[in-house]
Design an enzyme around this catalytic site. Structure first.
Site, PDB file in Angstrom:
ATOM      1  N   HIS A 141     -97.468 -10.075  21.238  1.00  0.00           N
ATOM      2  CA  HIS A 141     -98.180 -11.307  21.579  1.00  0.00           C
ATOM      3  C   HIS A 141     -98.652 -12.030  20.323  1.00  0.00           C
ATOM      4  O   HIS A 141     -99.606 -11.617  19.672  1.00  0.00           O
ATOM      5  CB  HIS A 141     -99.372 -10.974  22.494  1.00  0.00           C
ATOM      6  CG  HIS A 141    -100.187 -12.164  22.876  1.00  0.00           C
ATOM      7  ND1 HIS A 141    -101.539 -12.089  23.131  1.00  0.00           N
ATOM      8  CD2 HIS A 141     -99.846 -13.473  23.036  1.00  0.00           C
ATOM      9  CE1 HIS A 141    -101.990 -13.286  23.429  1.00  0.00           C
ATOM     10  NE2 HIS A 141    -100.982 -14.141  23.373  1.00  0.00           N
ATOM     11  N   GLU A 153    -100.736  -9.122  18.624  1.00  0.00           N
ATOM     12  CA  GLU A 153    -101.220  -8.083  19.521  1.00  0.00           C
ATOM     13  C   GLU A 153    -100.012  -7.296  20.036  1.00  0.00           C
ATOM     14  O   GLU A 153     -99.107  -7.889  20.622  1.00  0.00           O
ATOM     15  CB  GLU A 153    -101.945  -8.773  20.681  1.00  0.00           C
ATOM     16  CG  GLU A 153    -102.856  -7.934  21.498  1.00  0.00           C
ATOM     17  CD  GLU A 153    -103.655  -8.782  22.486  1.00  0.00           C
ATOM     18  OE1 GLU A 153    -104.743  -8.350  22.863  1.00  0.00           O
ATOM     19  OE2 GLU A 153    -103.186  -9.872  22.891  1.00  0.00           O
ATOM     20  N   ASN A 191    -107.047 -12.052  25.447  1.00  0.00           N
ATOM     21  CA  ASN A 191    -107.253 -12.898  26.615  1.00  0.00           C
ATOM     22  C   ASN A 191    -108.200 -12.303  27.651  1.00  0.00           C
ATOM     23  O   ASN A 191    -108.794 -13.039  28.432  1.00  0.00           O
ATOM     24  CB  ASN A 191    -105.910 -13.254  27.252  1.00  0.00           C
ATOM     25  CG  ASN A 191    -105.236 -14.373  26.489  1.00  0.00           C
ATOM     26  OD1 ASN A 191    -105.871 -15.335  26.079  1.00  0.00           O
ATOM     27  ND2 ASN A 191    -103.939 -14.256  26.271  1.00  0.00           N
TER      28      ASN A 191
END
Length: 297
Positions: A141, A153, A191
């Site tokens: 990510h 990530e 997130n």
């Protein structure tokens, strides 16, 4: 699993083109795929422009910039990915669409290739289940924009092998990134923390706590955030934020992750943020009628 020398990137949008640029500048052979030829052309123009800016500012030599552009090829056929060492998908945040892509790729790419998803919230284990190579599927990510943001990530699925993890980690480090590792829970690290904050900012606007400007200024000046949460939501894309919040709500099963009705309302009205010129804020023109928050105190 050998060293990664060639990369296939699926998706010619902001994330995909940014990842492709980053890989090409760092000496990797890159195929950038998008099914839409106009998107591919736009992506290539944007990459060329960004590389020229790097050269102008002295962050990249002219020779390195030319080499990066030579490293990059665009295609509208996934068949050109047959020999890449890793595929990084950066398409729409939909589990169904990503799985369908992985099923296609599974029949095309060489058996040793890694599948990496740039998903910001979807289970890597479930994505891997669509392939015949679950041990070679991993989450990678990137933050937006990929050439600038320092973080990647990495998320291991239930069956991700140590070789796959090590090869992906090495690649991210070659791209100059700082690595953080998350277990395969909805939203991962960034997130899971960021989206509830954005959602709560929408609730504050929705219930009339303050104006959008004061909400953003409060977080910028009071907590030293470089961008307010509503401004950041526009930068990410309100539709993307809503998709991630829905994944958190479904995956973690807690009502605190339920999306704010105002966010849903904005997306339903086509207010997606910077990418189409209007979200919480307007970025040129008045294509849409203003939506006023409905206080529910």
């Amino acid at each position: 699993m050998g060293e990664i020398r060639s990369v296939g990137v699926v998706g010619g949008g902001q994330m995909g083109s940014g990842i492709a640029q980053l890989a090409a500048v760092n000496g990797l052979q890159v195929w950038l795929h998008d099914s839409d030829s106009a998107s591919l052309s736009k992506a290539m123009n944007n990459i060329s422009s960004r590389i020229q800016t790097l050269i102008t500012k002295g962050h990249l030599t002219k020779e390195k910039g030319s080499e990066a552009l030579r490293n990059l090829r665009c295609t509208s056929s996934l068949e050109d990915f047959c020999c890449v060492d890793i595929v990084i998908e950066a398409i729409v945040e939909s589990e169904e669409v990503k799985k369908k892509l992985f099923v296609q790729l599974d029949k095309i790419v060489k058996p040793s290739a890694i599948f990496a998803s740039n998903t910001s919230s979807i289970s890597i284990t479930r994505l891997a289940s669509a392939t015949s190579r679950p041990s070679q599927v991993i989450g990678m990510h990137f933050m937006n924009p990929p050439p600038v943001m320092k973080l990647v990530e990495i998320i291991r699925g239930a069956n991700t092998s140590e070789d796959t993890f090590n090869a992906t980690k090495f690649l991210a480090e070659r791209l100059g990134k700082k690595i953080i590792c998350s277990k395969d829970f909805a939203g991962f690290i960034v997130n899971r923390i960021l989206m509830p904050m954005i959602n709560e900012a929408f609730h504050a606007l929705y219930s009339g706590v303050a104006t959008k400007e004061d909400i953003d200024d409060g977080m910028k000046l009071g907590t030293n955030h470089p961008m307010g949460p509503l401004e950041l939501a526009d930068h990410i894309g309100l539709d993307v934020c809503l998709s991630i919040i829905k994944v958190l709500h479904a995956g973690l099963g807690d009502t605190k992750y339920a999306p704010c009705p105002l966010l849903v309302h904005y997306v339903d009205a086509g207010r997606l943020g910077r990418k189409n010129g209007i979200g919480v804020y307007e970025y040129g023109g008045d294509k849409f009628k203003e939506i006023k928050p409905s206080p529910r105190l």
